[in-house]
Design an enzyme around this catalytic site. Structure first.
Site, short mmCIF file in Angstrom:
data_model
loop_
_atom_site.label_atom_id
_atom_site.label_comp_id
_atom_site.label_asym_id
_atom_site.label_seq_id
_atom_site.Cartn_x
_atom_site.Cartn_y
_atom_site.Cartn_z
N LYS A 1 0.86 -1.21 0.00
CA LYS A 1 0.00 0.00 0.00
C LYS A 1 0.89 1.25 0.00
O LYS A 1 0.67 2.18 -0.77
CB LYS A 1 -0.87 0.02 1.27
N ASN A 2 1.93 1.24 0.83
CA ASN A 2 2.73 2.46 1.00
C ASN A 2 3.75 2.67 -0.10
O ASN A 2 4.46 3.67 -0.10
CB ASN A 2 3.38 2.48 2.39
N CYS B 1 -4.79 12.86 12.83
CA CYS B 1 -5.59 11.62 12.85
C CYS B 1 -5.34 10.97 14.21
O CYS B 1 -4.74 11.55 15.09
CB CYS B 1 -5.15 10.70 11.72
N ARG C 1 0.20 15.02 12.88
CA ARG C 1 0.60 14.78 11.48
C ARG C 1 0.91 16.09 10.74
O ARG C 1 0.32 16.43 9.73
CB ARG C 1 -0.45 13.98 10.71
N ASP D 1 4.39 0.82 12.01
CA ASP D 1 3.14 0.24 11.48
C ASP D 1 2.91 -1.18 11.96
O ASP D 1 1.86 -1.76 11.66
CB ASP D 1 3.14 0.28 9.95
N ARG E 1 -8.78 -0.27 4.54
CA ARG E 1 -7.90 0.69 3.85
C ARG E 1 -6.59 0.03 3.43
O ARG E 1 -5.96 0.45 2.48
CB ARG E 1 -7.58 1.87 4.77
#
Ligand code: EPZ
Length: 418
Positions: A22-23, A116, A121, A305, A398
């Protein structure tokens, strides 16, 4: 908003294939704006964040098609320079479109991404680097407008190895005038993957994967085909789930050296891990032993993560573990929910907490607050006695394609109720 319903204590057994990262796919989709022609991206995960990135590209004027795991982007008619607020709010990493859009259209307008569950952030590192490249930045009622005559190569030393800022400035530099020397860059493998895509499209980048990167501006990029690097965080998540639930799982399509610190921790906790060129086999021990200390760090350290998932694993391991989350100032929303399942965790500050392992967790109703926190709750539900209901499945969707199907195939008792 869907909810996962898990009946725990089923060991996991079998094989799963890890998706593309994803990243990595998110910055590479943004990068596909730069060549003004075709990009063929293979091994793309089908997750909601990728869908949002595609919506942004289409809003900008690109044509995007998906054929199974391959996405084809035609950015020849990209012209819109405003990114819709609802899309920025849906995915705060939309800021990554600033660099390529400035490069193409010399103007970008978007809402401040905002904070968030993980923290404020801020984007100050992005903004100060863009200013050094000659970008004029104004802000009014939460809308930021970037504009420039041209992007000028320069020397930039990042105050902190920010992943997004490193990516954004590389994307601004590949077609800029002159040479850009970046130091104290983030070294996450997803950045190197984005650079490899850019080099295939004709960019001149030296120092890929290191903290010192030099980009020599070129006039134009050309079409490119690229296969997205495997998702080390998805792979790590399934490894931790296997360790927690028990059993033995083979993960295919992995790059084991991207997971070195996790492999070290899980081995010390008693897991048997075997590596081959593109797969990882993990066998859980009958009793997990906590390691004394886990500190998240920029790559190649333990990835933030995976911290929530490791917290859930530590909660059912013998002994105590002190966690120090050094990347985000409040990545602890999952702790309150783990306590509802019977975990014994004491918060020392916004970033430090101590886990005292218990023999069994007990099913309950809990709430996913963010993507990796949701994955941590699934990890806990898989090994808890009884049934665990995890609300707000949209957070998990997500970043994890087919997580229910994957876990069912491994023998878990999990359903998604919408
Ligand atoms: C990327 O976010 C990842 N997201 C995150 O993954 C990951 O947790 C993070 O890097 C760290 O590895 C994507 O790649 C889409 P940062 P990013 O800029 O780029 C501070 C997931 O679960 N900072 O490296 O936003 C910031 O507040 C997500 O997949 C500034 O102070 O991360 C944070 O404390 C979550 N000023 C730290 O740096 C800035 O201008 C790391 O942020 C930018 C960042």
């Amino acid at each position: 908003m869907g909810e996962y319903v898990i009946t725990g204590s089923k060991k996991l057994k079998g094989t799963i294939t890890v998706n593309g990262s994803k990243n990595a796919v998110l910055p590479i989709l943004a990068a596909s704006l730069l060549n003004g022609s075709l990009s063929v991206l293979e091994n793309c995960p089908d997750i909601s964040d990728t869908k949002t990135a595609v919506e942004i590209l289409q809003h900008i004027g690109c044509a995007v098609e998906r054929e199974n795991k391959t996405m084809i982007v035609n950015s020849s008619s990209a012209c819109n320079t405003e990114i819709p607020t609802e899309l920025v709010k849906k995915m705060r990493s939309s800021i990554i479109f600033t660099g390529p859009l400035l490069s193409r259209a010399k103007k970008v307008k978007l809402t401040y991404p905002g904070g968030c569950e993980l923290g404020k952030r801020p984007i100050d590192i992005h903004l100060s680097a863009f200013k050094k490249m000659g970008v004029n930045i104004t802000e009014e009622n939460d809308i930021i407008t970037f504009s420039c005559e041209k992007l000028k190569g320069c020397d930039i030393a990042f105050d902190f190895p920010s992943v997004g800022a490193t990516e954004n400035i590389i994307l601004a530099a590949v077609l800029a005038e002159g040479v850009t020397n970046l130091s104290n860059c983030a070294r996450e493998p997803e950045i190197a993957d984005m650079c490899r895509y850019l080099v295939k499209a004709g960019a001149k980048i030296d120092g890929i994967g290191s903290s010192d990167i030099t980009i020599t501006g070129v006039k134009k990029l050309h079409p490119a085909t690229h296969s997205i690097v495997p998702d080390r965080i998805e792979a790590g998540t399934y490894m931790i789930m296997t360790a927690a639930a028990g059993g033995k799982v083979l993960l295919k399509n992995t790059v084991s050296h991207h997971l070195k610190p996790l492999i070290e921790i899980l081995s010390k906790m008693g897991c048997k891990i075997q590596l081959s060129t593109s797969s990882i086999s993990i066998k859980a021990p009958s009793v997990l032993e906590n390691v004394p200390f886990i500190q998240t760090l920029p790559y190649p350290g333990i990835p933030t993560d995976l911290q929530p998932q490791l917290t859930a694993l530590s909660a059912v391991s013998k002994g105590m573990c002190r966690f120090d989350e050094t990347i985000f100032e409040s990545r602890t929303a999952h702790i309150g929910e783990l306590l509802k399942l019977g975990a014994d965790i004491s918060l020392k500050s916004g970033t430090e907490f101590v886990v005292n392992g218990v023999t069994r967790l007990k099913g309950n109703e809990v709430f996913a607050k963010d993507l990796r926190g949701g994955a941590a709750l699934i990890t806990a539900g898989l090994c808890a006695d009884g049934t665990t209901i995890i609300k707000n499945s949209c957070h998990v969707e997500r970043g994890y394609e087919n997580i229910v199907e994957n876990l069912l195939n491994l023998g878990a008792n999990i359903t998604l109720k919408n």
